[in-house]
Each structure stands twice: as structure tokens, then as C-alpha cells.
Scaffold this motif. Sequence first.
Motif, mmCIF file in Angstrom:
data_model
loop_
_atom_site.group_PDB
_atom_site.id
_atom_site.type_symbol
_atom_site.label_atom_id
_atom_site.label_comp_id
_atom_site.label_asym_id
_atom_site.label_seq_id
_atom_site.Cartn_x
_atom_site.Cartn_y
_atom_site.Cartn_z
ATOM 1 N N ALA A 36 0.825 -1.218 0.000
ATOM 2 C CA ALA A 36 0.000 0.000 0.000
ATOM 3 C C ALA A 36 0.852 1.258 0.000
ATOM 4 C CB ALA A 36 -0.947 -0.001 1.195
ATOM 5 N N VAL A 37 2.071 1.193 0.520
ATOM 6 C CA VAL A 37 2.963 2.362 0.506
ATOM 7 C C VAL A 37 3.186 2.817 -0.936
ATOM 8 C CG1 VAL A 37 5.325 3.137 1.010
ATOM 9 C CG2 VAL A 37 4.062 1.792 2.700
ATOM 10 N N HIS A 38 3.365 1.861 -1.851
ATOM 11 C CA HIS A 38 3.580 2.195 -3.260
ATOM 12 C C HIS A 38 2.344 2.853 -3.870
ATOM 13 C CE1 HIS A 38 4.540 1.926 -7.493
ATOM 14 N NE2 HIS A 38 3.520 1.101 -7.687
ATOM 15 N N VAL A 39 1.176 2.274 -3.685
ATOM 16 C CA VAL A 39 -0.011 2.858 -4.324
ATOM 17 C C VAL A 39 -0.314 4.238 -3.748
ATOM 18 C CG1 VAL A 39 -0.968 0.649 -5.081
ATOM 19 C CG2 VAL A 39 -1.685 1.574 -2.889
ATOM 20 N N ILE A 40 -0.029 4.435 -2.471
ATOM 21 C CA ILE A 40 -0.214 5.768 -1.876
ATOM 22 C C ILE A 40 0.777 6.753 -2.491
ATOM 23 C CG2 ILE A 40 0.049 7.121 0.253
ATOM 24 C CD1 ILE A 40 -1.051 4.583 1.723
ATOM 25 N N GLU A 41 2.031 6.345 -2.642
ATOM 26 C CA GLU A 41 3.029 7.243 -3.228
ATOM 27 C C GLU A 41 2.642 7.628 -4.652
ATOM 28 O OE1 GLU A 41 7.817 7.809 -3.819
ATOM 29 O OE2 GLU A 41 7.058 5.753 -3.715
ATOM 30 N N VAL A 42 2.156 6.677 -5.437
ATOM 31 C CA VAL A 42 1.758 6.985 -6.811
ATOM 32 C C VAL A 42 0.609 7.994 -6.815
ATOM 33 C CG1 VAL A 42 0.819 6.047 -8.964
ATOM 34 C CG2 VAL A 42 2.635 4.812 -7.742
ATOM 35 N N GLY A 43 -0.403 7.756 -6.003
ATOM 36 C CA GLY A 43 -1.512 8.711 -5.927
ATOM 37 C C GLY A 43 -1.053 10.097 -5.509
ATOM 38 N N MET A 44 -0.132 10.157 -4.554
ATOM 39 C CA MET A 44 0.370 11.444 -4.079
ATOM 40 C C MET A 44 1.225 12.145 -5.138
ATOM 41 S SD MET A 44 -1.150 11.610 -1.229
ATOM 42 C CE MET A 44 -0.417 13.055 -0.507
ATOM 43 N N LEU A 45 1.997 11.376 -5.906
ATOM 44 C CA LEU A 45 2.770 11.983 -6.998
ATOM 45 C C LEU A 45 1.841 12.553 -8.070
ATOM 46 C CD1 LEU A 45 5.688 9.426 -7.369
ATOM 47 C CD2 LEU A 45 5.952 11.893 -6.995
ATOM 48 N N VAL A 46 0.783 11.824 -8.398
ATOM 49 C CA VAL A 46 -0.178 12.339 -9.387
ATOM 50 C C VAL A 46 -0.803 13.619 -8.851
ATOM 51 C CG1 VAL A 46 -2.326 11.871 -10.626
ATOM 52 C CG2 VAL A 46 -0.610 10.059 -10.399
ATOM 53 N N GLN A 47 -1.143 13.629 -7.566
ATOM 54 C CA GLN A 47 -1.724 14.828 -6.965
ATOM 55 C C GLN A 47 -0.726 15.986 -6.994
ATOM 56 O OE1 GLN A 47 -3.073 14.393 -2.872
ATOM 57 N NE2 GLN A 47 -4.706 15.853 -3.299
ATOM 58 N N ALA A 48 0.524 15.729 -6.609
ATOM 59 C CA ALA A 48 1.559 16.779 -6.593
ATOM 60 C C ALA A 48 1.829 17.334 -7.986
ATOM 61 C CB ALA A 48 2.852 16.238 -5.989
ATOM 62 N N SER A 49 1.550 16.527 -9.007
ATOM 63 C CA SER A 49 1.780 16.969 -10.388
ATOM 64 C C SER A 49 0.616 17.788 -10.942
ATOM 65 C CB SER A 49 2.022 15.755 -11.293
ATOM 66 O OG SER A 49 0.798 15.082 -11.578
ATOM 67 N N GLY A 50 -0.429 17.975 -10.122
ATOM 68 C CA GLY A 50 -1.575 18.748 -10.572
ATOM 69 C C GLY A 50 -2.632 17.917 -11.277
ATOM 70 N N GLY A 51 -2.615 16.610 -11.060
ATOM 71 C CA GLY A 51 -3.579 15.723 -11.709
ATOM 72 C C GLY A 51 -5.009 16.006 -11.290
ATOM 73 N N SER A 52 -5.932 15.626 -12.162
ATOM 74 C CA SER A 52 -7.356 15.766 -11.857
ATOM 75 C C SER A 52 -7.745 14.765 -10.773
ATOM 76 C CB SER A 52 -8.183 15.481 -13.113
ATOM 77 O OG SER A 52 -8.092 14.097 -13.464
ATOM 78 N N ALA A 53 -8.929 14.921 -10.218
ATOM 79 C CA ALA A 53 -9.415 13.980 -9.200
ATOM 80 C C ALA A 53 -9.451 12.561 -9.755
ATOM 81 C CB ALA A 53 -10.795 14.404 -8.709
ATOM 82 N N GLU A 54 -9.880 12.415 -11.009
ATOM 83 C CA GLU A 54 -9.943 11.086 -11.631
ATOM 84 C C GLU A 54 -8.539 10.497 -11.812
ATOM 85 O OE1 GLU A 54 -11.572 13.775 -12.780
ATOM 86 O OE2 GLU A 54 -13.697 13.210 -12.613
ATOM 87 N N GLU A 55 -7.575 11.322 -12.183
ATOM 88 C CA GLU A 55 -6.198 10.844 -12.336
ATOM 89 C C GLU A 55 -5.609 10.443 -10.985
ATOM 90 O OE1 GLU A 55 -4.965 13.488 -16.276
ATOM 91 O OE2 GLU A 55 -4.591 14.304 -14.278
ATOM 92 N N ILE A 56 -5.872 11.235 -9.958
ATOM 93 C CA ILE A 56 -5.375 10.909 -8.621
ATOM 94 C C ILE A 56 -5.985 9.594 -8.150
ATOM 95 C CG2 ILE A 56 -5.294 11.652 -6.199
ATOM 96 C CD1 ILE A 56 -5.466 14.601 -7.376
#
Length: 191
Positions: A36-56
Motif C-alpha cells: 500500500a505504501v507504493h499505491v499511496i506514493e503513486v496517488g500522491m505523486l499524481v496529486q503533486a503533479s496537478g492531476g485531476s481527481a480522476e487521475e489521482i
Amino acid sequence: MEILMNDSELIAAARAFAIERHAGKFRLNRAREPYAVHVIEVGMLVQASGGSAEEIAAGFLHDTLEDTETTILEIRMRFGDVVAQIVDGLTDPKGFYGMPTLARKTLQAARVRGESDSVKRCKNADGTSNMRSCAVDPPIKWNRQKCLDYAEGARLVAIECAEVNAFLDEEFRKAHAEALALIGRRFPAVE
């Protein structure tokens, strides 16, 4: 299918679902880090990159089809068509499983070339997270060549995702360089 959640609810639901579905799963590294640490990091990177809610949301969910009993229909019913399309674009076809690392990553690169910018954003975040992990604590059964093959394959995928988001391009570049340096120290070349 349209889902009646606001952006914050969608992101929170996807994060919780990904964590729940990956419960009891661990990376095959020395630390046996919860997956789960990996999937959380990926979601957080998408968020930090300005991703949309659907992308996050898709960033959190990106491995659920490959790693759990979750189906694409379940993703679509819970999180909507847009999230399901992104997650589907991030999921390796069954024929990729069991292939040598560099061959699989080369096929991933070819596949992602034709995907949406949303898929590419999430794929670049995934590659960055994986390179960070490979640098610090690779799977215990990986040797020098497998680490190098993974790094080269990840670089090929990142090339196909380039220019979608400058932040993720730079984060991948840094993670890749650090991984190569640490692989070289961890597995000195035999002369």
C-alpha cells in the motif's frame, strides 16, 4: 457510468479502496514494505503533479487489477468510467506476465505510447515510485542485471510519458539517476 461523489470524496474512496485491497501484501524487498505504501506514493505523486481527481484516484488504484481480485467492472461501478479507463490503460495485459523484465517494460512503453495523457501521467508517477524503491531496496531476488534491465525498461516507458508533466519528468529523472548510482554501488561490476 457517472459517480455521484465530489472530487475529495472520489480521491478518499479510491485511496481507502486501494489500501484495503492491498492489505496483507508486501513488497519482496528486505524491508517487506506494505504494498500500500507504493499505491499511496503513486496517488500522491499524481496529486503533486496537478492531476485531476480522476487521475489521482486512478493513481491510487493503478495496481488493483494486477495485484488483487478486483475487476475493471468493479472499478467502473465504484469510481466511474473515466477512472476505469485510466486504470485499464495502466494495467498490463495478461500476456505480459512472466516475461523477462526488459521485454515486458519495452512492451509497456509501446502500449503507453497510444494512451491518453491521463494514463501517461499516472504511468510516469508509477515508474518514479518504482525507481525510488529500486534505488533504496530492490527485491531481494534481483541481481545487478535485473535491476539494470528494470531501470532501462522504466526509462523507455518514461520516454513515452515525457512532456505530459514537467514535474513528473524531473522526478523520474532524479529517481532513475539515483537508482543507477545505487545499483552500481550495491552490485559492483565484475571485471
